[in-house]
Design a protein around this motif. Structure first.
Motif, PDB file in Angstrom:
ATOM      1  N   ALA A  77      12.764  -0.397   5.566  1.00 20.78           N
ATOM      2  CA  ALA A  77      14.209  -0.492   5.357  1.00 20.78           C
ATOM      3  C   ALA A  77      15.035  -0.048   6.558  1.00 20.78           C
ATOM      4  O   ALA A  77      16.260  -0.123   6.521  1.00 20.78           O
ATOM      5  CB  ALA A  77      14.604   0.328   4.127  1.00 20.78           C
ATOM      6  N   ALA A 100      15.413  -5.873   4.744  1.00 20.18           N
ATOM      7  CA  ALA A 100      14.095  -5.565   5.299  1.00 20.18           C
ATOM      8  C   ALA A 100      14.226  -5.698   6.809  1.00 20.18           C
ATOM      9  O   ALA A 100      14.297  -6.799   7.339  1.00 20.18           O
ATOM     10  CB  ALA A 100      13.044  -6.516   4.753  1.00 20.18           C
ATOM     11  N   HIS A 153       9.579   2.431   2.967  1.00 23.85           N
ATOM     12  CA  HIS A 153       9.294   1.032   2.634  1.00 23.85           C
ATOM     13  C   HIS A 153      10.526   0.349   2.054  1.00 23.85           C
ATOM     14  O   HIS A 153      11.284   0.945   1.298  1.00 23.85           O
ATOM     15  CB  HIS A 153       8.199   0.940   1.570  1.00 23.85           C
ATOM     16  CG  HIS A 153       6.864   1.386   2.048  1.00 23.85           C
ATOM     17  ND1 HIS A 153       5.777   1.433   1.228  1.00 23.85           N
ATOM     18  CD2 HIS A 153       6.430   1.798   3.256  1.00 23.85           C
ATOM     19  CE1 HIS A 153       4.728   1.862   1.904  1.00 23.85           C
ATOM     20  NE2 HIS A 153       5.101   2.096   3.134  1.00 23.85           N
ATOM     21  N   PHE A 154      10.695  -0.923   2.397  1.00 28.58           N
ATOM     22  CA  PHE A 154      11.702  -1.745   1.748  1.00 28.58           C
ATOM     23  C   PHE A 154      11.262  -1.955   0.305  1.00 28.58           C
ATOM     24  O   PHE A 154      10.100  -2.256   0.036  1.00 28.58           O
ATOM     25  CB  PHE A 154      11.832  -3.107   2.451  1.00 28.58           C
ATOM     26  CG  PHE A 154      12.577  -4.108   1.622  1.00 28.58           C
ATOM     27  CD1 PHE A 154      13.957  -4.109   1.615  1.00 28.58           C
ATOM     28  CD2 PHE A 154      11.900  -5.011   0.814  1.00 28.58           C
ATOM     29  CE1 PHE A 154      14.658  -5.011   0.816  1.00 28.58           C
ATOM     30  CE2 PHE A 154      12.579  -5.917   0.020  1.00 28.58           C
ATOM     31  CZ  PHE A 154      13.967  -5.913   0.021  1.00 28.58           C
ATOM     32  N   THR A 181      14.525 -10.892   0.460  1.00 24.41           N
ATOM     33  CA  THR A 181      14.896  -9.554   0.948  1.00 24.41           C
ATOM     34  C   THR A 181      16.333  -9.512   1.452  1.00 24.41           C
ATOM     35  O   THR A 181      16.885  -8.424   1.600  1.00 24.41           O
ATOM     36  CB  THR A 181      13.990  -9.116   2.108  1.00 24.41           C
ATOM     37  OG1 THR A 181      14.158 -10.020   3.204  1.00 24.41           O
ATOM     38  CG2 THR A 181      12.537  -9.056   1.686  1.00 24.41           C
ATOM     39  N   GLU A 239       7.480  -4.182  -3.622  1.00 25.78           N
ATOM     40  CA  GLU A 239       7.362  -4.029  -2.178  1.00 25.78           C
ATOM     41  C   GLU A 239       6.525  -5.184  -1.656  1.00 25.78           C
ATOM     42  O   GLU A 239       5.787  -5.808  -2.418  1.00 25.78           O
ATOM     43  CB  GLU A 239       6.674  -2.703  -1.817  1.00 25.78           C
ATOM     44  CG  GLU A 239       7.483  -1.471  -2.157  1.00 25.78           C
ATOM     45  CD  GLU A 239       6.853  -0.185  -1.638  1.00 25.78           C
ATOM     46  OE1 GLU A 239       5.780  -0.245  -0.981  1.00 25.78           O
ATOM     47  OE2 GLU A 239       7.435   0.878  -1.883  1.00 25.78           O
ATOM     48  N   LEU A 295       6.890  -3.985   4.728  1.00 26.99           N
ATOM     49  CA  LEU A 295       8.271  -4.131   5.180  1.00 26.99           C
ATOM     50  C   LEU A 295       8.946  -2.776   5.050  1.00 26.99           C
ATOM     51  O   LEU A 295       8.678  -2.023   4.103  1.00 26.99           O
ATOM     52  CB  LEU A 295       9.021  -5.165   4.343  1.00 26.99           C
ATOM     53  CG  LEU A 295       8.634  -6.610   4.563  1.00 26.99           C
ATOM     54  CD1 LEU A 295       9.514  -7.524   3.710  1.00 26.99           C
ATOM     55  CD2 LEU A 295       8.721  -7.005   6.020  1.00 26.99           C
TER      56      LEU A 295
END
Length: 151
Positions: free
Chosen positions: A77, A129, A88-89, A125, A102, A75
């Protein structure tokens, strides 16, 4: 990863996100990225993100992959049009770059070049995300495809 159940990185037989009972589901369509490795022009697929009583469940399903190769999805951001999804989220920004902070999905393409897996994280999330990005496991800078989630 040491100490984590095998399903922390995905389970192709798990209930897919689009079938999660009592969850809100968003769907995204993968588009290929300019950073894709040669031979990945025909990659297509769908990603789903469900948030409900079990937390966040993500499912990816793609075709056009190289048979037998291992792929990773994360996922992200940012949207696909914004730096191919950006970083990455993370549930806790600046925290560990691995599950459970994550959401990672690892899968192997079958003999027809199809890959699918699902992973669930106990946390939600929210709307942070924004996309999911797929790349070869051995070359994480070679982002193949990205799918935006529209909330």
């Amino acid at each position: 990863m040491a100490g984590m159940p095998d399903t922390a990185m995905g389970d192709p037989s798990a209930t897919p996100a689009y079938k999660m009972s009592g969850a809100t589901v968003v769907k995204g369509t993968f588009t290929v990225l300019d950073t894709r490795p040669p031979g990945m022009d025909d990659v297509k697929g769908t990603a789903w993100l469900a948030q409900g009583p079990k937390g966040t469940t993500v499912t990816v399903s793609l075709t056009g992959l190289e048979p037998g190769h291992v792929y990773m999805a994360h996922l992200h951001a940012r949207h696909c049009s914004d730096g191919n999804g950006g970083s990455h989220f993370q549930f806790d920004k600046g925290g560990a770059a691995k599950p459970p902070n994550e959401i990672h999905l690892m899968f192997t393409a079958d003999k027809s070049g199809m890959g699918m897996t699902t992973v669930t994280n106990a946390r939600k999330t929210g709307k942070d995300a924004l996309a999911v990005v797929v790349h070869p496991n051995e070359a994480q800078d070679n982002r193949i495809a990205c799918a935006d989630f529209d909330f």
